[in-house]
Design an enzyme around this catalytic site. Structure first.
Site, short mmCIF file in Angstrom:
data_model
loop_
_atom_site.label_atom_id
_atom_site.label_comp_id
_atom_site.label_asym_id
_atom_site.label_seq_id
_atom_site.Cartn_x
_atom_site.Cartn_y
_atom_site.Cartn_z
N TYR A 210 25.84 5.59 35.68
CA TYR A 210 25.49 5.67 34.26
C TYR A 210 24.07 5.10 34.03
O TYR A 210 23.23 5.73 33.39
CB TYR A 210 26.52 4.89 33.42
CG TYR A 210 26.08 4.65 32.01
CD1 TYR A 210 25.95 5.70 31.11
CD2 TYR A 210 25.77 3.36 31.56
CE1 TYR A 210 25.53 5.49 29.80
CE2 TYR A 210 25.36 3.14 30.26
CZ TYR A 210 25.24 4.21 29.38
OH TYR A 210 24.81 3.98 28.10
N SER B 210 19.52 1.85 27.62
CA SER B 210 20.55 0.82 27.75
C SER B 210 20.06 -0.34 28.60
O SER B 210 19.23 -0.14 29.50
CB SER B 210 21.77 1.46 28.42
OG SER B 210 22.65 0.48 28.90
N LYS C 162 20.34 6.86 32.72
CA LYS C 162 19.46 6.36 31.64
C LYS C 162 18.04 6.16 32.16
O LYS C 162 17.07 6.51 31.49
CB LYS C 162 20.03 5.05 31.06
CG LYS C 162 21.31 5.24 30.26
CD LYS C 162 21.03 5.98 28.97
CE LYS C 162 22.29 6.41 28.25
NZ LYS C 162 22.05 7.29 27.12
P1 NAD Z 1 29.64 7.73 21.62
O1 NAD Z 1 30.37 8.33 22.78
O2 NAD Z 1 30.42 7.19 20.51
O3 NAD Z 1 28.58 8.79 21.05
C1 NAD Z 1 27.96 9.75 21.85
C2 NAD Z 1 28.16 11.10 21.15
O4 NAD Z 1 27.53 12.11 21.93
C3 NAD Z 1 29.63 11.49 21.02
O5 NAD Z 1 29.89 11.85 19.68
C4 NAD Z 1 29.79 12.69 21.95
O6 NAD Z 1 30.74 13.61 21.46
C5 NAD Z 1 28.38 13.24 21.98
N1 NAD Z 1 28.02 13.96 23.21
C6 NAD Z 1 28.17 13.57 24.49
N2 NAD Z 1 27.70 14.51 25.33
C7 NAD Z 1 27.22 15.51 24.56
C8 NAD Z 1 26.61 16.75 24.84
N3 NAD Z 1 26.42 17.17 26.10
N4 NAD Z 1 26.23 17.53 23.82
C9 NAD Z 1 26.44 17.15 22.53
N5 NAD Z 1 27.03 15.99 22.20
C10 NAD Z 1 27.42 15.18 23.21
O7 NAD Z 1 28.68 6.62 22.24
P2 NAD Z 1 27.78 5.54 21.49
O8 NAD Z 1 28.34 4.20 21.81
O9 NAD Z 1 27.56 5.93 20.08
O10 NAD Z 1 26.45 5.71 22.33
C11 NAD Z 1 25.35 6.51 21.87
C12 NAD Z 1 24.28 6.50 22.93
O11 NAD Z 1 23.88 5.15 23.18
C13 NAD Z 1 24.73 7.06 24.28
O12 NAD Z 1 23.66 7.79 24.84
C14 NAD Z 1 25.01 5.82 25.10
O13 NAD Z 1 24.84 6.04 26.48
C15 NAD Z 1 23.96 4.86 24.55
N6 NAD Z 1 24.33 3.45 24.71
C16 NAD Z 1 25.55 3.02 24.27
C17 NAD Z 1 25.93 1.69 24.46
C18 NAD Z 1 27.29 1.20 24.04
O14 NAD Z 1 27.75 0.21 24.60
N7 NAD Z 1 27.96 1.82 23.07
C19 NAD Z 1 25.04 0.79 25.08
C20 NAD Z 1 23.79 1.26 25.50
C21 NAD Z 1 23.44 2.61 25.31
#
Ligand code: NAD
Ligand code: UDP
Length: 336
Positions: free
Chosen positions: A149, A125, A153
């Site tokens: 958070y 991120s 990362k």
């Molecule tokens: P999201 O919450 O929609 O998807 C994450 C998924 O991981 C969810 O379906 C959740 O149920 C699952 N999950 C969480 N912990 C888990 C565990 N211990 N075991 C199994 N499954 C688990 O989030 P997203 O927006 O799709 O983000 C995906 C990734 O990208 C994340 O790692 C997030 O930190 C990273 N990210 C997101 C953003 C954003 O703004 N959306 C920005 C930068 C990085």
């Protein structure tokens, strides 16, 4: 054919990436504990792609399950989306975030190594940069996250850099996402936050359907042209395409660290205007005080991603808003 394990593949970015992977002929298995997603997304992915999805409901911290998953399938890659992502919650419950995001990743990496799977893409991120002074982040910008958070990362990035040093056969891509918005053009899958949304776009779409009364604009006294914060919003379909490009690029590069952003920052007022234009719905808003921890402005330098991945974002803010709106309008209650 060898398969790809997609952790967190039922989530927002994961589900869009899975659709593109399936459409490009890849075989995938999703592992997700549904802590922030719904089973309904799996059926939608199947409808969109015409392919059956192998879904395992479970946690990356469950070693026995992760081991069994690696034993039952032959994977050549892991795409690791699973994680918790709410900055405010991470400050309130740091151990929950270190356990889920860091300990969970360690279990996953240990089992991946045990199974001799040596290719990984990790969802990092822009928060790893913190508040470095400059506003255009290159991959050389110093890493100094300012919240829990972001620290989770950076810790996982550090673990992966060390792991690769010790195991040169590993091929690892660290993708630093900026602000993902938008949805699949069909309006069948999209972002489905549980509870009150934290982020601008899902909050705005919920205001537009009447689920929230008005948008709170967090500050109009920033040193930006209209006083509101500037961010690099990127369409989730472009982001998903970045993962397919990274898979390909890992064939030539063992180690990839790139920003996935557009390089074009927009203000909160720009986003409201674009959303009103795309949806035809007026967004009532109130300017309130700044949100703690928010930065005035930052955006990606996307040059390296273009060079290394041969990838650049294609979709502008009008498409981001139109697609977010179609998803929200057609699914006022998300997947339920
Ligand atoms: P999201 O919450 O929609 O998807 C994450 C998924 O991981 C969810 O379906 C959740 O149920 C699952 N999950 C969480 N912990 C888990 C565990 N211990 N075991 C199994 N499954 C688990 O989030 P997203 O927006 O799709 O983000 C995906 C990734 O990208 C994340 O790692 C997030 O930190 C990273 N990210 C997101 C953003 C954003 O703004 N959306 C920005 C930068 C990085
Ligand atoms: N923002 C806002 N009202 C909201 C949510 C966000 O004004 O309800 C602003 C926020 O201050 C920032 C921008 O919108 O300038 C993007 O915030 P978001 O939470 O979507 O992403 P962040 O960059 O904070 O991760």
């Amino acid at each position: 054919m060898k398969k790809i394990l997609v952790t967190g593949g039922a989530g927002y970015i994961g589900s869009h990436t899975v659709v593109q992977l399936l459409n490009s002929g890849k075989d995938i298995v999703i592992l997700d504990n549904l802590s922030n997603s719904s089973l309904g997304v799996i059926k939608r992915i199947e409808d969109l792609t015409g392919k059956a999805v192998e879904f395992i409901e479970g946690d990356i911290r469950d070693r026995a399950l992760v081991r069994a998953t690696f034993e039952q399938h032959t994977f050549d890659s892991v795409i690791h989306f699973a994680g918790l992502k709410a900055v405010g919650e991470s400050e309130a419950f740091p151990l929950r975030y270190f356990d889920n995001n860091v300990s969970g990743s360690i279990v996953l990496f240990e089992e991946m190594m045990r199974a001799n799977v040596n290719q990984l893409i990790f969802s990092s991120s822009a928060t790893v940069y913190g508040n470095p002074g400059s506003v255009c982040y290159t991959e050389e910008t110093p890493l100094s996250p300012i919240n829990v958070y972001g620290r989770t990362k950076l810790m996982v990035e550090d673990i992966l850099r060390d792991l690769q040093k010790a195991n040169p056969a590993l091929r690892i891509a660290l993708l630093r996402y900026f602000n993902p918005v938008g949805a699949h053009e069909s309006g069948r899958i999209g972002e489905n936050p549980f509870g009150k949304p934290n982020n601008l776009m899902p909050f705005m779409t919920q205001v537009a359907i009447g689920a929230q009364e008005k948008l709170m604009v967090y500050g109009n006294d920033y040193p930006t042209p209209d006083g509101t914060g500037l961010r690099d919003y990127i369409h989730v379909e472009d982001l998903a395409a970045g993962h397919l490009a990274a898979l390909k690029a890992l064939e030539q590069n063992a180690s990839i660290t790139v920003n996935l952003g557009t390089g074009k920052p927009y203000s909160v007022f720009d986003m409201i205007k674009a959303f009103e234009g795309a949806s035809g719905v007026k967004i009532p808003y109130e300017v309130v005080t700044r949100r703690a921890g928010d930065l005035s402005e930052y955006y990606a330098d996307p040059t390296l991603a273009k060079k290394v991945l041969g990838w650049e974002a294609q979709l502008g803010i009008d498409r981001m808003c139109a697609d977010s709106w179609r998803w929200q309008k057609n699914n006022p209650k998300g997947y339920s």
